[in-house]
Design a protein around this motif. Structure first.
Motif, PDB file in Angstrom:
ATOM      1  N   LEU A 141       1.027  -1.301   0.104  1.00 48.24           N
ATOM      2  CA  LEU A 141       0.093   0.046   0.245  1.00 48.24           C
ATOM      3  C   LEU A 141       0.757   1.174   0.047  1.00 48.24           C
ATOM      4  N   HIS A 142       0.297   2.247  -0.592  1.00 51.28           N
ATOM      5  CA  HIS A 142       1.175   3.652  -0.782  1.00 51.28           C
ATOM      6  C   HIS A 142       1.994   4.030   0.650  1.00 51.28           C
ATOM      7  N   GLU A 143       1.234   4.169   1.827  1.00 55.06           N
ATOM      8  CA  GLU A 143       1.759   4.648   2.844  1.00 55.06           C
ATOM      9  C   GLU A 143       2.804   3.777   3.376  1.00 55.06           C
ATOM     10  N   HIS A 144       2.675   2.457   3.447  1.00 59.43           N
ATOM     11  CA  HIS A 144       3.595   1.371   3.812  1.00 59.43           C
ATOM     12  C   HIS A 144       4.899   1.550   2.818  1.00 59.43           C
ATOM     13  N   VAL A 145       4.591   1.540   1.576  1.00 61.67           N
ATOM     14  CA  VAL A 145       5.908   1.497   0.700  1.00 61.67           C
ATOM     15  C   VAL A 145       6.478   2.844   0.848  1.00 61.67           C
TER      16      VAL A 145
END
Length: 162
Positions: A141-145
């Motif tokens: 997910l965006h926030e994780h990567v």
């Protein structure tokens, strides 16, 4: 003072006036990215401490994510996707591009490079359900990567386990 003591006194005085020398220990980055394919999680670790752990989507059985010890070879903001089959470049970049807005490349094999990357919102279900659907890359997910991207450098070990 006796003449034979002067050289010793001068040397002692010079040492007393010299700036203190403190050895500097080389900084070694003990961070590593650990991908557990069976759990479909990726973690950032520093020594024994887990700095973060996130769900991922991994390679389809016909195009599996490679297993082994690698390292981050490149980091790209807003990467462009190029098909290894047709050679065509997808013009969409950023959060809605096929690779999201962050790329951590960790293995090159022929024309393919495997990486850890974001995923468009339309495909985010593949990450939350921890699906095996990619062409070998690792979707986050965006926030994780973005969090992972900001905490690692080129050269950081990437360990992919079954």
């Amino acid at each position: 003072m006796a003449d034979y003591l002067k050289p010793l006194w001068i040397a002692a005085a010079a040492l007393a006036m010299a700036p203190a020398w403190t050895p500097v220990q080389a900084q070694s980055n003990s961070r590593e990215i650990v991908l557990q394919l069976d759990k479909r999680t990726i973690s950032l670790r520093e020594g024994r401490k887990v700095l973060g752990s996130w769900p991922v989507a991994i390679g389809d059985p016909s195009t599996p994510t490679p297993v082994g010890r690698f390292s981050v070879q490149n980091k790209v903001v807003n990467p462009k996707y190029q098909s290894t089959k047709s050679g065509k470049i997808n013009a969409t970049v950023g959060p809605n591009g096929p690779l999201g807005d962050r790329w951590l490349g960790f293995q090159k094999s022929g024309p393919n490079q495997y990486g850890i990357h974001g995923t468009p919102n339309a495909w985010s279900w593949t990450v939350t359900s921890r699906a095996a659907v990619t062409n070998g890359c690792v979707r986050m997910l965006h926030e994780h990567v973005r969090s992972l991207f900001d905490q690692v450098e080129v050269g950081t070990p990437v360990i992919v386990q079954r």
